[in-house]
Write an enzyme that holds these catalytic residues in place. Structure first.
Site, short mmCIF file in Angstrom:
data_model
loop_
_atom_site.label_atom_id
_atom_site.label_comp_id
_atom_site.label_asym_id
_atom_site.label_seq_id
_atom_site.Cartn_x
_atom_site.Cartn_y
_atom_site.Cartn_z
N GLY A 103 0.81 -1.07 0.07
CA GLY A 103 0.09 -0.06 -0.16
C GLY A 103 0.76 1.27 -0.11
O GLY A 103 2.20 1.02 -0.16
N ASP A 227 -11.61 2.28 7.49
CA ASP A 227 -11.36 2.08 5.95
C ASP A 227 -11.96 0.42 5.86
O ASP A 227 -11.22 -0.38 5.36
CB ASP A 227 -10.00 1.95 5.97
CG ASP A 227 -9.34 1.96 4.54
OD1 ASP A 227 -10.47 2.56 3.67
OD2 ASP A 227 -8.24 1.70 3.97
P1 ATP Z 1 -1.24 0.56 4.02
O1 ATP Z 1 -1.30 0.50 5.42
O2 ATP Z 1 -0.08 1.43 3.54
O3 ATP Z 1 -2.58 0.96 3.35
P2 ATP Z 1 -1.98 -1.82 2.72
O4 ATP Z 1 -3.43 -1.24 2.82
O5 ATP Z 1 -1.14 -2.28 1.91
O6 ATP Z 1 -0.83 -0.70 3.59
P3 ATP Z 1 -2.88 -4.13 4.54
O7 ATP Z 1 -4.15 -3.72 3.96
O8 ATP Z 1 -2.64 -4.25 5.79
O9 ATP Z 1 -2.08 -3.04 4.31
O10 ATP Z 1 -2.40 -5.42 3.48
C1 ATP Z 1 -2.28 -5.13 2.20
C2 ATP Z 1 -2.87 -6.55 1.78
O11 ATP Z 1 -1.85 -7.59 2.17
C3 ATP Z 1 -4.25 -6.70 2.07
O12 ATP Z 1 -4.96 -6.15 1.21
C4 ATP Z 1 -4.19 -8.49 2.01
O13 ATP Z 1 -4.37 -8.86 0.66
C5 ATP Z 1 -2.84 -8.91 2.38
N1 ATP Z 1 -2.76 -8.95 3.87
C6 ATP Z 1 -2.54 -8.11 4.80
N2 ATP Z 1 -2.68 -8.65 6.25
C7 ATP Z 1 -2.75 -9.95 6.01
C8 ATP Z 1 -2.64 -11.13 6.92
N3 ATP Z 1 -2.75 -10.99 8.31
N4 ATP Z 1 -2.87 -12.42 6.12
C9 ATP Z 1 -2.91 -12.64 5.08
N5 ATP Z 1 -2.84 -11.30 3.88
C10 ATP Z 1 -2.77 -10.18 4.75
#
Ligand code: ATP
Ligand code: MG
Length: 362
Positions: A103, A227
């Site tokens: 992200g 979110d």
């Molecule tokens: P930011 O905080 O910068 O917005 P982000 O949105 O990429 O980052 P997350 O939404 O926590 O962060 O994670 C991104 C993606 O990683 C999720 O949409 C999911 O597909 C995968 N993901 C996150 N956490 C997990 C988990 N605990 N187990 C499996 N997949 C995960």
């Protein structure tokens, strides 16, 4: 499915500036379970004492926790982390695998805990200039806000609808979270895509029930996730158990209106545009409406849909009357006409399930 995956990069409306604010298995498919759980959590008052969101690090009087001294961590997936020399590095206790998601501020990797081979997810979040810390009871030093909110959301009896934080570490330029990783799992965006872009009402109902529970429990523990969306819900593809992840846009729950938005534009409540402010619960109800709309219609609601919802004439061919009615109740433009978060799972769309399970018992 005509839905583009949106990441946090395009999700910020403004950078949130917070002033100091003191504020604050049985069959889980059954309505009875949900009702009891709601009752359990609904009576609980949000944590209101001892919580404090601190201003950005450079404006803090209070010194953030002494960071562990490490070499900078590469944002790319690293299998052999030769650059890390200290055994204090949390990452030295995990084998890091492929990237699961990336992200605006974070990258998430598959991981394995070396001690016992437990499958985990490792989120490495880069610190931004405006990153907030939070003080919470039981933790002597301020915590990165995302970490603190996840700890708060998991405080109390364990709930399967919220991802568990197994460990974390604050480092100079980033913080690292070790999260449970359900297996086999996908985020809902991928799940929806792999199912042709729409789900049947029974599956959608099970997902929305759990997402609603997750939101409700967060609120009961003083946390506003802010979110809730497809990408921030993980689903176990065998059991269809859903878990809320990514508290990076969250805040402490407050009674008064929020006047800055952090989250994803497509799920943003309309009152933010018209009034410049919104309250946590009705905004969450709106995002659940967008989520349900996506699951059963396979697209985001368009302006025309929202107008027809406002005129109380919106209907989607192929969907039950109850489902359409719930969507209209969730996506009411006026937040005070929107269904209350606590009442969602008592809507008649969920009664169908309860009647059906009751009938199946005979
Ligand atoms: P930011 O905080 O910068 O917005 P982000 O949105 O990429 O980052 P997350 O939404 O926590 O962060 O994670 C991104 C993606 O990683 C999720 O949409 C999911 O597909 C995968 N993901 C996150 N956490 C997990 C988990 N605990 N187990 C499996 N997949 C995960
Ligand atoms: Mg996310």
């Amino acid at each position: 499915m005509p839905v583009r995956k949106r990441r946090r990069t395009d999700s910020f409306e403004k950078i949130k500036i917070l002033s100091d604010q003191e504020r604050s298995a049985e069959d889980q498919n059954s309505l009875q379970y949900i009702a009891c759980a709601l009752e359990d959590h609904g009576l609980q008052e949000p944590l209101s004492s001892g919580l404090e969101v601190l201003p950005p690090a450079d404006q803090q009087v209070q010194t953030p926790p002494a960071p562990v001294l490490l070499s900078p961590v590469s944002p790319e997936p690293v299998h052999n982390r030769g650059d890390v020399t200290t055994e204090d590095d949390i990452l030295s206790r995990y084998e890091i695998g492929r990237m699961l998601g990336k992200g605006g501020f974070g990258s998430v990797y598959e991981g394995k805990r070396l001690e016992d081979d437990l499958e985990v997810a490792v989120k490495i979040a880069r610190k931004s200039r405006n990153m907030k810390y939070i003080n919470i009871p039981g933790h002597p030093a301020p915590l990165p806000l995302e970490v603190g909110l996840l700890i708060l959301a998991n405080r109390g009896p364990r709930v399967q609808e919220i991802i568990e934080l197994l460990d974390w570490q604050d480092q100079p330029d980033q913080y690292i979270m070790i999260l449970e990783r359900p297996s086999p799992c996908q985020d809902l965006w991928d799940f929806l895509n792999s199912h042709g872009g729409t789900l049947n009402e029974d599956t959608a109902r099970y997902i929305i029930t759990q997402a609603t529970m997750a939101a409700h429990i967060c609120f009961s523990r003083g946390v506003f996730h802010r979110d809730i969306k497809l990408e921030n819900l993980l689903i176990n593809t065998e059991t269809l158990e859903v878990k809320l992840i990514d508290f990076g846009c969250g805040d402490l729950l407050q009674e008064s209106a929020y006047d800055v938005f952090c989250g994803t534009r497509k799920y943003r409540p309309p009152e933010y545009l018209t009034e410049g402010k919104y309250h946590g619960k009705p905004a969450t109800v709106w995002s659940l409406g967008v989520l349900l709309f996506l699951l059963v219609c396979g697209r985001f609601p368009k302006r025309r849909d929202l107008q027809r919802i406002d005129d109380d004439v919106w209907f989607e061919p192929g969907l039950s009357n109850e489902c359409c009615h719930l969507i209209r109740s969730l996506l009411q433009k006026n937040p005070s006409w929107r269904i209350d978060l606590k009442k969602i799972i008592f809507h008649e769309w969920f009664m169908v399930l309860s009647l059906r399970s009751a009938t199946n018992d005979f």
